[in-house]
Motif scaffolding. Structure first.
Motif, PDB file in Angstrom:
ATOM      1  N   ASN A   1       0.809  -1.211   0.000  1.00 13.23           N
ATOM      2  CA  ASN A   1       0.000   0.000   0.000  1.00 13.23           C
ATOM      3  C   ASN A   1       0.850   1.272   0.000  1.00 13.23           C
ATOM      4  OD1 ASN A   1      -2.421  -1.372  -0.021  1.00 13.23           O
ATOM      5  ND2 ASN A   1      -2.422  -1.587   2.220  1.00 13.23           N
ATOM      6  N   GLY A   2       2.123   1.172  -0.200  1.00  7.22           N
ATOM      7  CA  GLY A   2       2.981   2.344  -0.195  1.00  7.22           C
ATOM      8  C   GLY A   2       3.391   2.706   1.222  1.00  7.22           C
ATOM      9  N   MET A   3       3.919   3.899   1.381  1.00 11.79           N
ATOM     10  CA  MET A   3       4.398   4.332   2.681  1.00 11.79           C
ATOM     11  C   MET A   3       3.264   4.727   3.600  1.00 11.79           C
ATOM     12  SD  MET A   3       7.812   6.609   2.888  1.00 11.79           S
ATOM     13  CE  MET A   3       7.642   7.463   1.379  1.00 11.79           C
ATOM     14  N   GLY A   4       2.251   5.256   3.067  1.00 12.83           N
ATOM     15  CA  GLY A   4       1.162   5.742   3.891  1.00 12.83           C
ATOM     16  C   GLY A   4       1.444   7.142   4.406  1.00 12.83           C
TER      17      GLY A   4
ATOM     18  N   TRP B   1       5.162   9.291   5.055  1.00 13.53           N
ATOM     19  CA  TRP B   1       5.456  10.562   4.393  1.00 13.53           C
ATOM     20  C   TRP B   1       5.725  11.660   5.406  1.00 13.53           C
ATOM     21  CZ3 TRP B   1       6.903  11.210  -0.363  1.00 13.53           C
ATOM     22  CH2 TRP B   1       6.560  10.265  -1.318  1.00 13.53           C
ATOM     23  N   LEU B   2       4.962  11.712   6.474  1.00 13.51           N
ATOM     24  CA  LEU B   2       5.192  12.728   7.500  1.00 13.51           C
ATOM     25  C   LEU B   2       6.540  12.523   8.188  1.00 13.51           C
ATOM     26  CD1 LEU B   2       1.645  13.026   9.118  1.00 13.51           C
ATOM     27  CD2 LEU B   2       2.771  14.618   7.551  1.00 13.51           C
ATOM     28  N   ALA B   3       6.907  11.270   8.453  1.00 13.65           N
ATOM     29  CA  ALA B   3       8.208  10.993   9.062  1.00 13.65           C
ATOM     30  C   ALA B   3       9.340  11.393   8.116  1.00 13.65           C
ATOM     31  CB  ALA B   3       8.314   9.513   9.418  1.00 13.65           C
ATOM     32  N   MET B   4       9.174  11.135   6.816  1.00 11.15           N
ATOM     33  CA  MET B   4      10.194  11.498   5.850  1.00 11.15           C
ATOM     34  C   MET B   4      10.353  13.024   5.769  1.00 11.15           C
ATOM     35  SD  MET B   4      10.602  10.403   1.869  1.00 11.15           S
ATOM     36  CE  MET B   4       9.143  11.251   1.327  1.00 11.15           C
ATOM     37  N   ILE B   5       9.247  13.741   5.780  1.00  7.92           N
ATOM     38  CA  ILE B   5       9.304  15.206   5.737  1.00  7.92           C
ATOM     39  C   ILE B   5       9.977  15.736   6.994  1.00  7.92           C
ATOM     40  CG2 ILE B   5       7.885  17.291   5.827  1.00  7.92           C
ATOM     41  CD1 ILE B   5       5.893  15.805   3.979  1.00  7.92           C
ATOM     42  N   ALA B   6       9.647  15.174   8.148  1.00 11.83           N
ATOM     43  CA  ALA B   6      10.250  15.627   9.405  1.00 11.83           C
ATOM     44  C   ALA B   6      11.753  15.356   9.409  1.00 11.83           C
ATOM     45  CB  ALA B   6       9.576  14.929  10.588  1.00 11.83           C
ATOM     46  N   MET B   7      12.170  14.184   8.958  1.00 13.83           N
ATOM     47  CA  MET B   7      13.593  13.851   8.951  1.00 13.83           C
ATOM     48  C   MET B   7      14.369  14.730   7.968  1.00 13.83           C
ATOM     49  SD  MET B   7      13.966  11.742  11.324  1.00 13.83           S
ATOM     50  CE  MET B   7      15.637  11.220  11.073  1.00 13.83           C
ATOM     51  N   MET B   8      13.805  15.022   6.830  1.00 12.09           N
ATOM     52  CA  MET B   8      14.485  15.892   5.870  1.00 12.09           C
ATOM     53  C   MET B   8      14.601  17.314   6.407  1.00 12.09           C
ATOM     54  SD  MET B   8      15.630  14.224   3.371  1.00 12.09           S
ATOM     55  CE  MET B   8      16.007  15.474   2.185  1.00 12.09           C
TER      56      MET B   8
END
Length: 83
Positions: free
Chosen positions: A7-10, A14-21
């Motif tokens: 189902n993808g990242m969900g 995506w929120l965790a990826m944005i926060a880490m970046m």
């Protein structure tokens, strides 16, 4: 094709990826600022240990921290000890 990845990242991914970046680039920018400030401070003589006593006395006189008589006496004393 979506079945291959599940189902993808969900939304949470995506929120965790944005926060880490955001944290990563914030740290990169902070490191750059700290390096720039450190190099400009050493280049401009921001450390009082690098400056001479006469320069510090001149600055204090210019600010009005020292009266003329005291300034002249200290300047003469510093010049006498430098010889």
């Amino acid at each position: 094709m979506t079945d291959w990845y599940g189902n993808g990242m969900g939304t949470g991914g995506w929120l965790a990826m944005i926060a880490m970046m955001t944290i990563f680039w914030g740290l990169v920018i902070l490191a750059g600022v700290m390096i720039f400030r450190g190099s400009s401070r050493s280049r401009l003589g921001g450390n009082t240990q690098d400056r001479g006593a006469l320069e510090i006395l001149d600055e204090r006189f210019a600010r009005g921290d020292v009266h003329r008589e005291e300034y002249e006496a200290r300047r003469a004393a510093l010049r006498g000890s430098a010889r």
